[in-house]
Design a protein around this motif. Structure first.
Motif, PDB file in Angstrom:
ATOM      1  N   TYR A 133      -9.124  -6.671   0.941  1.00  0.00           N
ATOM      2  CA  TYR A 133      -9.662  -6.203  -0.340  1.00  0.00           C
ATOM      3  C   TYR A 133      -8.583  -5.493  -1.155  1.00  0.00           C
ATOM      4  CZ  TYR A 133     -14.285  -7.002   1.729  1.00  0.00           C
ATOM      5  OH  TYR A 133     -15.385  -7.565   2.312  1.00  0.00           O
ATOM      6  N   ASN A 134      -7.764  -4.704  -0.480  1.00  0.00           N
ATOM      7  CA  ASN A 134      -6.705  -3.976  -1.177  1.00  0.00           C
ATOM      8  C   ASN A 134      -5.658  -4.921  -1.749  1.00  0.00           C
ATOM      9  OD1 ASN A 134      -7.206  -2.108   1.667  1.00  0.00           O
ATOM     10  ND2 ASN A 134      -7.671  -1.195  -0.324  1.00  0.00           N
ATOM     11  N   ILE A 135      -5.303  -5.934  -0.968  1.00  0.00           N
ATOM     12  CA  ILE A 135      -4.366  -6.939  -1.464  1.00  0.00           C
ATOM     13  C   ILE A 135      -4.940  -7.637  -2.692  1.00  0.00           C
ATOM     14  CG2 ILE A 135      -3.185  -9.108  -0.921  1.00  0.00           C
ATOM     15  CD1 ILE A 135      -3.255  -8.182   2.056  1.00  0.00           C
ATOM     16  N   ARG A 136      -6.200  -8.033  -2.596  1.00  0.00           N
ATOM     17  CA  ARG A 136      -6.828  -8.768  -3.687  1.00  0.00           C
ATOM     18  C   ARG A 136      -6.894  -7.916  -4.956  1.00  0.00           C
ATOM     19  NH1 ARG A 136     -10.484 -12.880  -3.650  1.00  0.00           N
ATOM     20  NH2 ARG A 136      -9.056 -13.769  -2.099  1.00  0.00           N
ATOM     21  N   LEU A 137      -7.253  -6.651  -4.807  1.00  0.00           N
ATOM     22  CA  LEU A 137      -7.317  -5.759  -5.973  1.00  0.00           C
ATOM     23  C   LEU A 137      -5.946  -5.615  -6.615  1.00  0.00           C
ATOM     24  CD1 LEU A 137      -6.870  -2.490  -6.890  1.00  0.00           C
ATOM     25  CD2 LEU A 137      -8.714  -3.846  -7.872  1.00  0.00           C
ATOM     26  N   SER A 138      -4.898  -5.472  -5.795  1.00  0.00           N
ATOM     27  CA  SER A 138      -3.540  -5.340  -6.319  1.00  0.00           C
ATOM     28  C   SER A 138      -3.144  -6.576  -7.093  1.00  0.00           C
ATOM     29  CB  SER A 138      -2.555  -5.094  -5.171  1.00  0.00           C
ATOM     30  OG  SER A 138      -2.896  -3.919  -4.444  1.00  0.00           O
ATOM     31  N   GLN A 139      -3.452  -7.735  -6.536  1.00  0.00           N
ATOM     32  CA  GLN A 139      -3.117  -8.992  -7.211  1.00  0.00           C
ATOM     33  C   GLN A 139      -3.884  -9.145  -8.522  1.00  0.00           C
ATOM     34  OE1 GLN A 139      -0.222  -9.400  -5.468  1.00  0.00           O
ATOM     35  NE2 GLN A 139      -0.605 -11.451  -6.251  1.00  0.00           N
ATOM     36  N   ALA A 168      -3.076   0.513   9.089  1.00  0.00           N
ATOM     37  CA  ALA A 168      -1.927  -0.093   8.425  1.00  0.00           C
ATOM     38  C   ALA A 168      -1.711   0.543   7.068  1.00  0.00           C
ATOM     39  CB  ALA A 168      -2.139  -1.599   8.266  1.00  0.00           C
ATOM     40  N   HIS A 169      -0.430   0.761   6.720  1.00  0.00           N
ATOM     41  CA  HIS A 169      -0.043   1.218   5.386  1.00  0.00           C
ATOM     42  C   HIS A 169       0.941   0.202   4.825  1.00  0.00           C
ATOM     43  CE1 HIS A 169      -1.001   5.794   6.003  1.00  0.00           C
ATOM     44  NE2 HIS A 169      -1.904   5.005   6.571  1.00  0.00           N
ATOM     45  N   ALA A 170       0.756  -0.174   3.559  1.00  0.00           N
ATOM     46  CA  ALA A 170       1.551  -1.271   3.002  1.00  0.00           C
ATOM     47  C   ALA A 170       2.038  -0.966   1.601  1.00  0.00           C
ATOM     48  CB  ALA A 170       0.730  -2.558   3.002  1.00  0.00           C
ATOM     49  N   ILE A 171       3.139  -1.621   1.230  1.00  0.00           N
ATOM     50  CA  ILE A 171       3.696  -1.547  -0.120  1.00  0.00           C
ATOM     51  C   ILE A 171       3.989  -2.958  -0.598  1.00  0.00           C
ATOM     52  CG2 ILE A 171       5.504  -0.606  -1.610  1.00  0.00           C
ATOM     53  CD1 ILE A 171       6.078   1.481   0.532  1.00  0.00           C
ATOM     54  N   LEU A 172       3.606  -3.247  -1.822  1.00  0.00           N
ATOM     55  CA  LEU A 172       3.950  -4.514  -2.482  1.00  0.00           C
ATOM     56  C   LEU A 172       4.822  -4.176  -3.684  1.00  0.00           C
ATOM     57  CD1 LEU A 172       1.150  -4.934  -0.971  1.00  0.00           C
ATOM     58  CD2 LEU A 172       0.733  -6.787  -2.579  1.00  0.00           C
ATOM     59  N   ARG A 173       5.971  -4.805  -3.789  1.00  0.00           N
ATOM     60  CA  ARG A 173       6.901  -4.553  -4.895  1.00  0.00           C
ATOM     61  C   ARG A 173       6.914  -5.749  -5.837  1.00  0.00           C
ATOM     62  NH1 ARG A 173      12.774  -3.148  -3.059  1.00  0.00           N
ATOM     63  NH2 ARG A 173      11.831  -1.105  -2.680  1.00  0.00           N
ATOM     64  N   ALA A 205       2.422  -1.643  -5.662  1.00  0.00           N
ATOM     65  CA  ALA A 205       1.067  -1.385  -5.186  1.00  0.00           C
ATOM     66  C   ALA A 205       1.174  -0.841  -3.771  1.00  0.00           C
ATOM     67  CB  ALA A 205       0.224  -2.647  -5.202  1.00  0.00           C
ATOM     68  N   THR A 206       0.350   0.126  -3.446  1.00  0.00           N
ATOM     69  CA  THR A 206       0.311   0.673  -2.094  1.00  0.00           C
ATOM     70  C   THR A 206      -1.134   0.756  -1.635  1.00  0.00           C
ATOM     71  OG1 THR A 206       0.155   2.979  -2.834  1.00  0.00           O
ATOM     72  CG2 THR A 206       2.357   2.079  -2.516  1.00  0.00           C
ATOM     73  N   PHE A 207      -1.327   0.641  -0.326  1.00  0.00           N
ATOM     74  CA  PHE A 207      -2.675   0.821   0.204  1.00  0.00           C
ATOM     75  C   PHE A 207      -2.624   1.204   1.673  1.00  0.00           C
ATOM     76  CE2 PHE A 207      -2.039  -3.757   1.123  1.00  0.00           C
ATOM     77  CZ  PHE A 207      -2.505  -3.862   2.421  1.00  0.00           C
ATOM     78  N   HIS A 243       1.386   0.718 -11.431  1.00  0.00           N
ATOM     79  CA  HIS A 243       1.156   0.982 -10.011  1.00  0.00           C
ATOM     80  C   HIS A 243      -0.325   0.849  -9.696  1.00  0.00           C
ATOM     81  CE1 HIS A 243       1.778   2.630  -6.046  1.00  0.00           C
ATOM     82  NE2 HIS A 243       1.010   3.663  -6.270  1.00  0.00           N
ATOM     83  N   VAL A 244      -0.624   0.344  -8.509  1.00  0.00           N
ATOM     84  CA  VAL A 244      -1.996   0.266  -8.008  1.00  0.00           C
ATOM     85  C   VAL A 244      -2.034   0.940  -6.646  1.00  0.00           C
ATOM     86  CG1 VAL A 244      -3.895  -1.255  -7.326  1.00  0.00           C
ATOM     87  CG2 VAL A 244      -2.374  -1.927  -9.209  1.00  0.00           C
ATOM     88  N   VAL A 245      -2.979   1.819  -6.446  1.00  0.00           N
ATOM     89  CA  VAL A 245      -3.137   2.465  -5.144  1.00  0.00           C
ATOM     90  C   VAL A 245      -4.601   2.340  -4.730  1.00  0.00           C
ATOM     91  CG1 VAL A 245      -3.422   4.729  -6.242  1.00  0.00           C
ATOM     92  CG2 VAL A 245      -2.864   4.598  -3.810  1.00  0.00           C
ATOM     93  N   SER A 246      -4.828   1.969  -3.488  1.00  0.00           N
ATOM     94  CA  SER A 246      -6.197   1.787  -3.015  1.00  0.00           C
ATOM     95  C   SER A 246      -6.272   2.039  -1.521  1.00  0.00           C
ATOM     96  CB  SER A 246      -6.694   0.363  -3.327  1.00  0.00           C
ATOM     97  OG  SER A 246      -5.928  -0.605  -2.629  1.00  0.00           O
ATOM     98  N   CYS A 247      -7.493   2.126  -1.037  1.00  0.00           N
ATOM     99  CA  CYS A 247      -7.702   2.327   0.394  1.00  0.00           C
ATOM    100  C   CYS A 247      -9.025   1.708   0.800  1.00  0.00           C
ATOM    101  CB  CYS A 247      -7.689   3.814   0.752  1.00  0.00           C
ATOM    102  SG  CYS A 247      -9.077   4.746   0.040  1.00  0.00           S
TER     103      CYS A 247
END
Length: 403
Positions: A228-234, A261-266, A273-275, A190-194
């Motif tokens: 930035y959050n998307i990139r870190l998750s990837q 915005a709050h997001a989840i990537l599965r 990943a959530t951010f 799991h990755v969590v960021s903000c």
């Protein structure tokens, strides 16, 4: 490689005095007051089209870099171009036309800090003039435009890179070593960021800043911060495509520009990943990568709190007797020193350009690949939030060209 200190370790005596690194790595130093730039023939010439605030920071990186110099600056207002060149560069030529920068033969790389809805036209023109391109993020307001921008660079044999500075910090290399130590860290699950800033609470900022303007920056906080959050998750999942994504806009302008915005990537194997990102929360920019045995976290994901210090923490926890306490154990308190990310990005880009120019080396396909991947995920999240009420949007294997 960077100098890395651990908790309790004393850095070298010269560490606190290091100011500018030699090209071979940020752990080297030279006496204060000396500054050795590459010769004019070896330094990459940079042209800046647009004098936005972020352009000043990028020009500082060029000024500090060992292999680059700003040679041209353009604004549609000549006085603004002249003032910017005087403030942020060392003798760059000012122009009142963006096209003039593209025609300047001393320019090897064009830096594009224009609003998102203006970037495609400039990138296409720059690529046609055989200029390498550093582009601000997000790339465009849709996937199709971003794909055409990347393809134009490929066809014209020029390097494309987006200006996500954190990706060039040596701290990520050290954190990668932690993640790859599966014996201790386990598998990444799991990755969590903000990334949030409070400026949207100011009516004047909200009314005047282009980040809240749908005709200039339609992706709002998701594009400006969530990128930035998307990139870190990837990065943490080694650029594996998520299977599906979802997003909610909890606050937006009357024109629909996302403010919060709050997001989840599965991902496959139950990984996620959530951010959250916002223009209306206090400044936060932390990240945590969660393994099956340990976590690694840092509090300054996007911009370091200190110019030459970049800490991170590896930790685990347990359950005390009778579950009265859940004690935390710090495994490693790392600190990467003397890597300045806005300088490192410029040096990395300039090295690619010099390799192509002097030795006909191949361009680096990694950078346009991750730029386009981040853009696609961002647009899939926007599709979920803006058009599907936060429902899951299939990503892997889906045709995203219409987003």
């Amino acid at each position: 490689s960077p100098h890395v200190t651990q908790a309790g370790a004393r850095p070298p005596a010269c560490a606190s005095r290091r100011r500018r690194a030699l090209p071979t790595g940020p752990s080297l130093s030279r006496p204060a007051g000396r500054r050795r730039k590459a010769s004019m023939s070896q330094a990459v010439g940079w042209g800046v089209v647009g004098c936005a605030g972020i352009a000043g920071k990028t020009c500082e990186g060029i000024k500090e870099a060992e292999n680059a110099r700003v040679v041209a600056v353009a604004s549609r207002n000549m006085l603004k171009a002249e003032g910017f060149a005087k403030t942020y560069t060392e003798g760059a030529k000012p122009y009142s036309s963006y096209d003039a920068v593209l025609k300047d033969t001393s320019v090897d790389v064009v830096y594009v800090p224009l609003p998102t809805t203006m970037k495609k036209d400039m990138v296409m023109k720059a690529a046609a003039e055989k200029k390498h391109i550093l582009c601000e993020k997000p790339l465009a307001g849709n996937v199709k435009d971003a794909e055409e921008m990347i393809e134009a660079c490929r066809q014209n044999g020029v390097q494309f890179m987006d200006n996500t500075m954190m990706m060039h910090h040596s701290r990520l290399e050290e954190i990668k070593k932690v993640l790859e130590n599966k014996k201790d860290f386990g598998d990444v699950k799991h990755v969590v960021s903000c990334f949030t800033i409070p400026f949207g609470n100011d009516d004047e900022w909200a009314g005047d800043n282009i980040r809240m303007n749908s005709s200039l920056e339609p992706m709002g906080a998701l594009g400006d911060l969530g990128w930035y959050n998307i990139r870190l998750s990837q990065w943490a999942f080694k650029y594996e495509e998520p299977e599906e994504v979802c997003c909610h806009y909890f606050d937006k302008t009357e024109e629909g520009v996302p403010i919060t915005a709050h997001a989840i990537l599965r991902y496959s194997g139950g990984c996620t990943a959530t951010f959250d990102c916002s223009f209306k929360c206090c400044l936060r920019q932390w990240a945590e990568v969660v393994g099956t045995k340990q976590t690694v976290s840092w509090d300054d994901l996007c911009v370091t709190q200190d110019k030459v210090q970049a800490p991170f923490t590896v930790a685990t926890a347990g359950i005390g007797e009778n579950a009265i306490t859940f004690p935390k154990q710090i495994i490693q308190q790392g600190n990467v020193e003397n890597c300045v990310q806005h300088k490192k990005l410029i040096e990395n880009m300039s090295n690619i350009v010099l390799g192509k120019k002097l030795d006909d080396k191949k361009l680096d396909d990694h950078w346009p690949f991750i730029s386009l991947q981040t853009q696609k995920i961002m647009m899939a999240l926007h599709e979920s939030a803006a058009r599907r009420g936060g429902a899951w949007v299939k990503f892997r294997g889906a045709d995203l060209g219409s987003l």
